[in-house]
Design a protein around this motif. Structure first.
Motif, mmCIF file in Angstrom:
data_model
loop_
_atom_site.group_PDB
_atom_site.id
_atom_site.type_symbol
_atom_site.label_atom_id
_atom_site.label_comp_id
_atom_site.label_asym_id
_atom_site.label_seq_id
_atom_site.Cartn_x
_atom_site.Cartn_y
_atom_site.Cartn_z
ATOM 1 N N UNK A 367 12.606 9.187 -3.127
ATOM 2 C CA UNK A 367 11.938 10.365 -3.703
ATOM 3 C C UNK A 367 11.248 11.138 -2.576
ATOM 4 N N UNK A 368 11.625 12.392 -2.449
ATOM 5 C CA UNK A 368 11.196 13.201 -1.312
ATOM 6 C C UNK A 368 9.944 14.000 -1.674
ATOM 7 N N UNK A 369 8.831 13.302 -1.832
ATOM 8 C CA UNK A 369 7.585 13.981 -2.195
ATOM 9 C C UNK A 369 6.488 13.587 -1.214
ATOM 10 N N UNK A 370 5.443 14.402 -1.158
ATOM 11 C CA UNK A 370 4.354 14.152 -0.207
ATOM 12 C C UNK A 370 3.700 12.803 -0.473
ATOM 13 N N UNK A 371 3.552 12.449 -1.759
ATOM 14 C CA UNK A 371 3.018 11.139 -2.130
ATOM 15 C C UNK A 371 3.975 10.491 -3.118
ATOM 16 N N UNK A 372 4.378 9.268 -2.832
ATOM 17 C CA UNK A 372 5.233 8.522 -3.753
ATOM 18 C C UNK A 372 4.512 7.217 -4.066
ATOM 19 N N UNK A 373 4.397 6.912 -5.353
ATOM 20 C CA UNK A 373 3.534 5.810 -5.771
ATOM 21 C C UNK A 373 4.259 4.786 -6.626
ATOM 22 N N UNK A 374 3.799 3.553 -6.524
ATOM 23 C CA UNK A 374 4.282 2.478 -7.389
ATOM 24 C C UNK A 374 3.086 1.955 -8.179
ATOM 25 N N UNK A 375 3.218 1.942 -9.490
ATOM 26 C CA UNK A 375 2.191 1.344 -10.356
ATOM 27 C C UNK A 375 0.784 1.908 -10.146
ATOM 28 N N UNK A 376 0.705 3.220 -9.979
ATOM 29 C CA UNK A 376 -0.622 3.848 -9.860
ATOM 30 C C UNK A 376 -0.571 5.240 -10.472
ATOM 31 N N UNK A 377 -1.716 5.731 -10.830
ATOM 32 C CA UNK A 377 -1.831 7.059 -11.437
ATOM 33 C C UNK A 377 -1.642 8.151 -10.381
ATOM 34 N N UNK B 101 3.930 2.602 8.085
ATOM 35 C CA UNK B 101 2.700 2.099 8.696
ATOM 36 C C UNK B 101 2.184 0.957 7.826
ATOM 37 N N UNK B 102 1.340 0.128 8.396
ATOM 38 C CA UNK B 102 0.808 -0.964 7.581
ATOM 39 C C UNK B 102 -0.042 -0.370 6.464
ATOM 40 N N UNK B 103 0.039 -1.010 5.302
ATOM 41 C CA UNK B 103 -0.679 -0.508 4.135
ATOM 42 C C UNK B 103 -2.168 -0.821 4.268
ATOM 43 N N UNK B 104 -2.998 0.125 3.851
ATOM 44 C CA UNK B 104 -4.445 -0.049 3.989
ATOM 45 C C UNK B 104 -5.076 0.075 2.606
ATOM 46 N N UNK B 105 -5.821 -0.929 2.231
ATOM 47 C CA UNK B 105 -6.431 -0.942 0.905
ATOM 48 C C UNK B 105 -7.560 0.086 0.820
ATOM 49 N N UNK B 412 9.314 13.605 9.117
ATOM 50 C CA UNK B 412 8.031 13.904 8.499
ATOM 51 C C UNK B 412 7.470 12.592 7.981
ATOM 52 N N UNK B 413 6.179 12.557 7.708
ATOM 53 C CA UNK B 413 5.573 11.363 7.119
ATOM 54 C C UNK B 413 5.215 11.653 5.679
ATOM 55 N N UNK B 414 5.626 10.767 4.771
ATOM 56 C CA UNK B 414 5.120 10.924 3.414
ATOM 57 C C UNK B 414 4.165 9.768 3.124
ATOM 58 N N UNK B 415 3.234 10.017 2.228
ATOM 59 C CA UNK B 415 2.316 8.965 1.820
ATOM 60 C C UNK B 415 3.011 8.057 0.814
ATOM 61 N N UNK B 416 2.811 6.755 0.949
ATOM 62 C CA UNK B 416 3.274 5.837 -0.083
ATOM 63 C C UNK B 416 2.074 5.028 -0.584
ATOM 64 N N UNK B 417 2.040 4.863 -1.881
ATOM 65 C CA UNK B 417 0.924 4.166 -2.519
ATOM 66 C C UNK B 417 1.476 2.976 -3.297
ATOM 67 N N UNK B 418 0.988 1.780 -2.982
ATOM 68 C CA UNK B 418 1.332 0.591 -3.755
ATOM 69 C C UNK B 418 0.140 0.267 -4.640
ATOM 70 N N UNK B 419 0.337 0.423 -5.929
ATOM 71 C CA UNK B 419 -0.753 0.141 -6.852
ATOM 72 C C UNK B 419 -0.500 -1.122 -7.642
#
Lengths: 425, 425
Positions: A367-377, B101-105, B412-419
Motif C-alpha cells: 500500500x503506497x501511502x504516507x502511513x500504513x498501519x496494522x491493527x491500529x486506528x 528502520x527498527x520499530x520504536x514504541x 521515499x520513506x513511508x511510515x509503518x505502524x504496528x499496532x
C-alpha cells in the motif's frame, strides 16, 4: 500585480534570505531563549491579543462569515495559553541542526558524512487561525530557518500583533527580527509573488483547505510541502480479531470526524463480513453515522435487519467526508482491498486489521501511502502521536517529507568531506 | 499541443503507473535478473547497436552538428561494454527497497518505523548521450520504479533499439515491459506533457545543460531533482598547509575542466597569498589556464613577475567556465570568503584548505552547499567517489535529495505502524 506589492514582497524576501544566514548559525540556546521570550510575551500580552483579535472577529461577523469561521478566528484565554505552552514544548525538542552522521572512509581516503542544516527560508500560507502564526514561526525558528508568514486577511490585526511579539522575542535573544516576517498587506497578489519567488523562498508550506492548496499548486514555482486530502481506509481482513476490528474501526471513524486521518471508507473481507458488520454498524448508527454501502454490504446488513442504508456511488469512494458519513465495501480478498485503495485513496493513511502476518506484511509493503498501519486506528497518523513533538503539517507528497512533518522536515542534509589533501586521479 | 501527442503521453503515463505497482513488489532477485538479461543483450547486440547508432550519427552530421555533439552521440564498442559493466555494477548494489528502520514504541503503545519504498514513476529528460537510456533505466529499475525516458531527438534510433533491449530483459525476468518506456516521438510537445502530467509521473530528473534545465523549470508542474550549475570554490585559509593547498587546488581545477565539480574560483587568504599564489599560478599557467584576478591578486602575482593576467569582472565570479579559465580573489578572512561563496556560488561544492580546526568547522557548518569539503579536491563530489555506486545526477536542490543522487534518491520513506488494537483517546 502592482509594482508596489512585487517590490514589497521582494524586499521581504531579501531580508528573509539575509536573516536565514544568522538563523543557520544560531546556537540551540539562542533559539530556545527566543522561544521562551516569545512565550513570556504571549502570556504578558494575553489581554492585548484578545482585544486586537476582537477587532478581527467583529469585522468577520460584519462581513457575514459563518460561525465555524469565527470559531477558528477567535482567540480565547485558553487558545493563548495553548500557544505559550506550544512554544515551551518546542524548546524542549532536540535541535536537529548541526547533527552529523558518523564519517565513513571512502576508497580515496576522504571521510564522508552528512550534516543536518536548515532549508533556508520557509513561506507559510494559511487561512483564518491566527495561532498558526506562533506555531509555524516557532517550528521554523527552532529548525534554524527564516520564515515569511501570510495568514488570512481576516486575521490581519491578530497576526500583525503576534508578529510584533515574535520579533521582540527574537531581538531579545540577539537574533534578527527579519527571521520572522508577516506579510501585512491583504492584497491577494502577495501570495502569487510568494509562491513564485524561488530566489528568496526555499519551500512553501500551505496550511488550509483543499481549495487553497489546489489554487497554489496550479501556480507555484517554489517547491511545496503540501497536504491535499485524507481519504483513509481500514481493511478488515478475514483473519482479523473481531473485538479488535470493532474497537479500532469505531475509533477510526467516530473519535473525531473532522481530522484528515479519520477513516472515510471501510473495506471488509467477505469471509468475515456477516460476523463483523452487524455489530460494528450498530455502533455507527447509534452514533448517527450515515452508512453508504455497496450491494454486498447492503445484503449482509439487511439480513440482520438494518435500515436507512444509502447506496454508495462512484463519487462516495473518492470523497473525504470529514463528517459522520462512512462508505463501506465488501471485498473478496486483500487484492481487491488494495486495488480499491490504490484507485480511490489519497496516499495518506490506510490500515489493515489482521492477525495473519503474511497479509499484514503484504499490506505494509504494497500500500503506497504516507502511513500504513496494522491493527491500529488511522487517527494515529499525527506528529504528536509519532513522537515528532509538533508538526508543521502532514505531507501527501512522496518527495522530501512524507506523512506528518516535524522539525526534521524543515531541514536538509548536506554532504561533508574531511580530507587530508586527497586529489582525484 | 496536438491531441495525438497528449493522448500518446497520457497512455504512456497510465501504463507506467500500472507497471510501477509490479515494480514496487518485485524481489531484488527478479530486478537483478532483469539487469543481467539486459547486460547480456547489450553485449550480444553490440554490432546492431553500433549500426543503428551510425544512422543517428550520420543524420546529426548532415544536420551540421558540431564534433563535440557527435562525440556525445556516437557509441563505440567501448561505450557499449561500459554500459554492460554499468548494469552489472548496479546488480551488485544493495537493494534499498523494503528496508525498515527498527520499530520504536510510542506513548500510545503503537510501534512506529519507516520503510523505504520506490517513488513510483520517474521521468528522465536528457540530451544526446544514448548511454543514459541504459544507465538511467537501470537505476530506476533497481530502485523499484517505472521510468519514462525522453532522450534527444538526434539519438532516437539508438534509444528506440536500447528501449527494445531493456524491455526484452524485463520480460525475460517476468517484469512488465511498461516499466521502461521510451518516448519515440521527436515532437517537442511531448516534453511539455511529461513535465506537467502530475498524475502519472512522480518526479522528473533532467540530465543536460543549463539551458535545458532552465526551460523545464519554467514550465514543470511535476517535482524535479535537478542540477543547474557548479560554480565551485576553494578557499585557501591562512593556516593552510602550503604543499597540500597547491596539490589540491591544482587537481580541483586541472584534472578535468568540463565536470560540474571542477573549481571555477579560487579564494586566497591575504596572509598566505604571497606564499601560495606564485607557486600555484605557475602550475596553472604552465597548463594553459587563463587567470582572471582581482586587484590584490594581480599585485601579488606581478610582484613575482607574472604576466598575462586578466582583470576579473563581476561576471567572472558568477560564471561556470567548464574550461581552462580560473578566477582568483584575495580575501581578508574566512568571512569575506564565505560571503563571496554565498553571493556567487551555486550551492554545489565548496572547499577550504586549512589546518585550523575552528576555521574548518565554521566553513563546514556555515557554507550552504550540497557538498562542503575540508582539505580535499572539489572533484570528489561524485556518486562513485561517495560510495553510492552510481548516480542519476547531482542535485542543487535542498528538498529531498541534495548533492550526488544514487539509488536512495529515487526512493521515499513511508511510515509503518504496528499496532495491537490501539485506539486514540
Amino acid at each position: 500585480m502592482s509594482v508596489e506589492i512585487k517590490d514589497m514582497m521582494q524586499d521581504i524576501g531579501k531580508r528573509a534570505r539575509s536573516a536565514s544566514r544568522a538563523m543557520a548559525r544560531a546556537s540551540s540556546e539562542q533559539k530556545n531563549q527566543a522561544l521562551l521570550h516569545i512565550a513570556n510575551l504571549v502570556r504578558q500580552k494575553a489581554g492585548e491579543i484578545q482585544k486586537v483579535n476582537q477587532v478581527d472577529v467583529e469585522r468577520a461577523k460584519t462581513n457575514g462569515q459563518d460561525p465555524a469561521f469565527i470559531d477558528r478566528l477567535a482567540m480565547t484565554a485558553k487558545t493563548i495559553e495553548t500557544m505559550a505552552l506550544g512554544l515551551e514544548q518546542i524548546v524542549s525538542l532536540e535541535d536537529p541542526i548541526g547533527k552529523t552522521t558518523s564519517l565513513k572512509k571512502q576508497a580515496s581516503g576522504i571521510e564522508l558524512g552528512q550534516m543536518r542544516v536548515p532549508l533556508g527560508v520557509i513561506g507559510i500560507i494559511y487561512e483564518s487561525r491566527p495561532n498558526v502564526t506562533i506555531d509555524a514561526a516557532a517550528l521554523c525558528l527552532k529548525s534554524g530557518n527564516a520564515v515569511i508568514l501570510r495568514g488570512g486577511s481576516e486575521a490581519i490585526d491578530s497576526n500583525t500583533l503576534l508578529a510584533q511579539i515574535i520579533q521582540d522575542g527574537l531581538a531579545a535573544a540577539g537574533l534578527p527580527k527579519d527571521a520572522v516576517q508577516v506579510v501585512t498587506t491583504t492584497d491577494r497578489s502577495a501570495v502569487g509573488e510568494m509562491i513564485t519567488m524561488t530566489e528568496y523562498i526555499d519551500v512553501i508550506v500551505p496550511r488550509g483547505g483543499k481549495s487553497l492548496i489546489a489554487r497554489l499548486m496550479a501556480e507555484a514555482r517554489v517547491p511545496m510541502i503540501k497536504h491535499l486530502d485524507g481519504i483513509c481506509h481500514t481493511y478488515i481482513d478475514a483473519d482479523a480479531d473481531l473485538a479488535m476490528a470493532i474497537k479500532v474501526c469505531d475509533n477510526a471513524k467516530t473519535q473525531r470526524y473532522a481530522p484528515c486521518n479519520a477513516m472515510e471508507t471501510l473495506l471488509v473481507n467477505q469471509a468475515i463480513a456477516s460476523k463483523v458488520l452487524p455489530q460494528l454498524c450498530k455502533i455507527y448508527q447509534d452514533k448517527g453515522v450515515e452508512l453508504r454501502v455497496d450491494a454486498l454490504t447492503r445484503s449482509t446488513l439487511e439480513a440482520s435487519g438494518f435500515k436507512n442504508l444509502v447506496d454508495a456511488t462512484e463519487e462516495d469512494w473518492q470523497t473525504e467526508y470529514l463528517a459522520p458519513i462512512l462508505s463501506i465495501k465488501t471485498v473478496a480478498d486483500i487484492d481487491e482491498a488494495m486495488n480499491h485503495i490504490e484507485r480511490y485513496g489519497s496516499k495518506h493513511t490506510d490500515a489493515i486489521i489482521t492477525n495473519n502476518k503474511a497479509q499484514a506484511d503484504r499490506f505494509l509493503r504494497e500500500v503506497d501511502s504516507a502511513s500504513v498501519m496494522v491493527n491500529a486506528s488511522t487517527r494515529f497518523a499525527d506528529g504528536f502521536e509519532y513522537g515528532l513533538g509538533a508538526e508543521i503539517g502532514i505531507s501527501n507528497d512522496k518527495l522530501h517529507a512524507r506523512g506528518p512533518v516535524g522539525l526534521e522536515g524543515l531541514t536538509s542534509l548536506k554532504y561533508i568531506v574531511m580530507g587530508h589533501g586527497e586529489i582525484r586521479n
